[in-house]
Design a protein around this motif. Structure first.
Motif, PDB file in Angstrom:
ATOM      1  N   GLU A 194       0.862  -1.184   0.000  1.00 52.45           N
ATOM      2  CA  GLU A 194       0.000   0.000   0.000  1.00 52.45           C
ATOM      3  C   GLU A 194       0.897   1.232   0.000  1.00 52.45           C
ATOM      4  O   GLU A 194       2.089   1.146  -0.243  1.00 52.45           O
ATOM      5  CB  GLU A 194      -0.927  -0.003   1.225  1.00 52.45           C
ATOM      6  N   ALA A 195       0.299   2.416   0.242  1.00 48.75           N
ATOM      7  CA  ALA A 195       1.051   3.657   0.500  1.00 48.75           C
ATOM      8  C   ALA A 195       1.789   4.194  -0.720  1.00 48.75           C
ATOM      9  O   ALA A 195       2.960   4.563  -0.639  1.00 48.75           O
ATOM     10  CB  ALA A 195       2.021   3.453   1.671  1.00 48.75           C
ATOM     11  N   SER A 196       1.109   4.292  -1.856  1.00 44.54           N
ATOM     12  CA  SER A 196       1.725   4.837  -3.071  1.00 44.54           C
ATOM     13  C   SER A 196       2.122   6.300  -2.880  1.00 44.54           C
ATOM     14  O   SER A 196       1.321   7.119  -2.420  1.00 44.54           O
ATOM     15  CB  SER A 196       0.743   4.754  -4.242  1.00 44.54           C
ATOM     16  N   TYR A 209       6.600   3.133  -1.697  1.00 41.65           N
ATOM     17  CA  TYR A 209       5.447   2.356  -1.286  1.00 41.65           C
ATOM     18  C   TYR A 209       5.787   1.555  -0.036  1.00 41.65           C
ATOM     19  O   TYR A 209       6.957   1.402   0.333  1.00 41.65           O
ATOM     20  CB  TYR A 209       5.011   1.402  -2.413  1.00 41.65           C
ATOM     21  N   SER A 210       4.756   1.047   0.602  1.00 45.11           N
ATOM     22  CA  SER A 210       4.932   0.115   1.715  1.00 45.11           C
ATOM     23  C   SER A 210       5.071  -1.284   1.144  1.00 45.11           C
ATOM     24  O   SER A 210       4.190  -1.769   0.440  1.00 45.11           O
ATOM     25  CB  SER A 210       3.727   0.178   2.652  1.00 45.11           C
ATOM     26  N   SER A 231       9.729   1.416   0.855  1.00 53.70           N
ATOM     27  CA  SER A 231      10.650   0.960  -0.168  1.00 53.70           C
ATOM     28  C   SER A 231      10.446   1.783  -1.437  1.00 53.70           C
ATOM     29  O   SER A 231       9.526   2.601  -1.514  1.00 53.70           O
ATOM     30  CB  SER A 231      10.415  -0.529  -0.445  1.00 53.70           C
ATOM     31  N   TYR A 232      11.302   1.540  -2.438  1.00 53.17           N
ATOM     32  CA  TYR A 232      11.157   2.312  -3.666  1.00 53.17           C
ATOM     33  C   TYR A 232      11.588   1.507  -4.876  1.00 53.17           C
ATOM     34  O   TYR A 232      12.393   0.580  -4.796  1.00 53.17           O
ATOM     35  CB  TYR A 232      11.986   3.610  -3.593  1.00 53.17           C
ATOM     36  N   ARG A 233      11.018   1.893  -6.013  1.00 54.31           N
ATOM     37  CA  ARG A 233      11.473   1.482  -7.337  1.00 54.31           C
ATOM     38  C   ARG A 233      11.515   2.729  -8.197  1.00 54.31           C
ATOM     39  O   ARG A 233      10.912   3.750  -7.849  1.00 54.31           O
ATOM     40  CB  ARG A 233      10.564   0.413  -7.929  1.00 54.31           C
ATOM     41  N   ASN A 272       3.588   1.072   7.759  1.00 52.75           N
ATOM     42  CA  ASN A 272       4.415   2.251   7.501  1.00 52.75           C
ATOM     43  C   ASN A 272       3.886   2.971   6.274  1.00 52.75           C
ATOM     44  O   ASN A 272       3.318   2.336   5.373  1.00 52.75           O
ATOM     45  CB  ASN A 272       5.875   1.839   7.290  1.00 52.75           C
ATOM     46  N   HIS A 273       4.050   4.271   6.244  1.00 56.69           N
ATOM     47  CA  HIS A 273       3.543   5.084   5.130  1.00 56.69           C
ATOM     48  C   HIS A 273       4.253   6.435   5.205  1.00 56.69           C
ATOM     49  O   HIS A 273       4.414   6.998   6.266  1.00 56.69           O
ATOM     50  CB  HIS A 273       2.026   5.281   5.270  1.00 56.69           C
TER      51      HIS A 273
END
Length: 477
Positions: A194-196, A209-210, A231-233, A272-273
């Motif tokens: 979640e969490a975009s 994002y989470s 985290s990230y991409r 987390n967000h």
């Protein structure tokens, strides 16, 4: 009178509970400030609340936070989940997640603190994140839990998506036990939860994002499914394809390592967000932690992060390792008590036990007890401390003039010994305080000079293994 520390971690007052924080730097009336928009944990028995509040700080001082009041009230008699706010032209747009995130509306205002009014329904979904690109085009990202994530470009009305641009499941998504799905797109190892939060960093489109890990991560003490990560991409386009990045933040507290590199968490991880933001030339990750015995009293946290681009075009965000001046890997930044006090919290102020980032060894699962009284001298005690518990703070600043004493205050007068340890929960003992049951507060002399920046730990020792303690606050003089 000695003051209480402010603007540490959590950086908002200890009575405030704003999770899911999306940070934005806006310049309004000639002043640049970082504004934080998040949900509002005020229901106490469930996630979030029925309004959004706004806090901001000058970009020059992230310890000095101002409360702007309520920016948006529910228009649907419902709980509001995580929002986002962007500016386009001279208007600020808030994407409010009504009905526990199942209905996203966009409301507008002429100031960054609102009030945001005239909500318009959209087709966006859970945990919306919005990016206004350098060319003024607008992209929305959303999705959550077992449902996939989505990306779409927005029309100029900021409410309508361009249907022909809709991309489904660009990251792969996680499953979860309360909503099992098998649609051929599930990733169980490195999965979107979640969490975009889309951001533009060094020309790259970064999807924060989470992440939900299903595999163990022994080096971080994770041995069960866990979504305490941000985290990230990243990609060269708003729609992907997205290259694996890494983990920026984990809210499991200080990670204790054994001789084999295996870790143990010292704080209660939870969802987390948040996102990253460049503030006055420095990058930070904004995230949240848990207090209490559930996830309904979360608090806003931040840490400095490093951001670097490799010669190979890979983007690194977090605690970066360099080899011959080149970034080669990154890992989550540490969770601290200092937050924006990047040189350490002033050791000569009253410091609430509620700023601890290490709570370890209690037989009763010690935790920070939430409080909601809006006072400057509010402290949030750590309760259910038992014999052998250590409570740690990273980091304090003692300056160049060593203090002579340390004072510890409990919530109730009880019998115990409290040892001050430096730099590690097993570090050298710098003072010992004996509570004989007659007073809640004890002062002891330091046995060595302490200058500069240090982590400090308080070890509780009791002859009664069933006795429990509430650690309220401490200071040095």
């Amino acid at each position: 009178m000695k003051e209480f520390v402010k603007g540490a971690n959590p950086y908002m007052p200890l009575w405030e509970h704003v999770p899911d924080g999306e940070p934005r730097v806006f310049e309004h009336d000639g002043e640049k400030r970082v504004y934080v928009y998040g949900s509002h944990d005020i229901e106490m028995d469930k996630y979030c609340g029925r309004n959004y509040v706004v806090w901001s700080a000058p970009v020059e001082d992230l310890t000095d936070w101002k409360y702007h009041g309520v920016a948006y009230e529910t228009h649907y008699d419902s709980i509001l989940y995580a929002p986002d706010v962007v500016k386009r032209g001279d208007t600020y747009y808030m994407y409010a997640a009504e009905r526990c995130g199942s209905l996203v509306v966009v409301a507008s205002a002429k100031t960054p603190w609102g009030p945001f009014e005239n909500p318009v329904e959209t087709k966006l979904g859970f945990d919306p994140g919005v990016l206004v690109d350098d060319d003024n085009r607008v992209y929305a990202y959303w999705g959550g839990c077992a449902a996939p994530c989505y990306i779409a470009e927005m029309e100029d009305d900021m409410a309508t998506i361009k249907e022909e641009t809709l991309v489904e499941n660009p990251l792969g998504h996680s499953t979860c036990p309360w909503n099992p799905v098998d649609d051929g797109h599930i990733s169980l190892i490195d999965a979107f939860f979640e969490a975009s939060s889309p951001r533009k960093v060094m020309g790259k489109y970064v999807y924060i994002y989470s992440k939900r890990y299903e595999k163990p991560i022994p080096e971080l003490g994770v041995h069960e499914p866990c979504n305490g990560f941000l985290s990230y991409r990243f990609s060269d386009t708003p729609f992907g394809p997205f290259h694996d990045g890494g983990d920026i933040s984990f809210n499991g507290g200080e990670i204790l390592k054994d001789s084999e590199g295996h870790g143990t968490m010292t704080y209660q991880w939870g969802n987390n967000h948040g996102s990253i933001m460049e503030v006055n030339g420095k990058w930070y990750i904004f995230y949240h932690r848990q207090t209490g015995v559930n996830e309904y009293s979360r608090q806003a946290m931040l840490e400095p992060v490093d951001v670097a681009m490799g010669k190979d075009g890979l983007l690194y965000i977090g605690d970066i390792k360099y080899l011959d001046g080149e970034p080669v890997s990154s890992k989550p930044v540490e969770m601290t008590s200092q937050g924006p006090h990047i040189n350490g919290i002033d050791a000569r102020l009253w410091i609430s036990a509620g700023y601890a980032c290490h709570i370890f060894g209690s037989r009763k699962r010690a935790y920070v007890r939430p409080a909601y009284d809006q006072r400057d001298d509010l402290s949030t005690p750590i309760v259910d401390i038992t014999d052998g518990t250590t409570v740690g703070f990273r980091y304090l600043q003692f300056g160049g003039n060593a203090p002579k004493t340390v004072t510890v205050a409990l919530e109730e007068a009880k019998r115990a010994i409290v040892r001050l340890r430096l730099d590690s929960y097993r570090g050298r003992v710098a003072a010992e305080m004996t509570f004989d049951g007659s007073s809640k507060e004890v002062t002891a002399a330091l046995n060595a000079g302490i200058i500069g920046k240090h982590a400090v730990y308080f070890e509780f020792v009791s002859e009664d293994p069933d006795e429990s303690y509430a650690f309220d606050r401490f200071t040095f003089d």
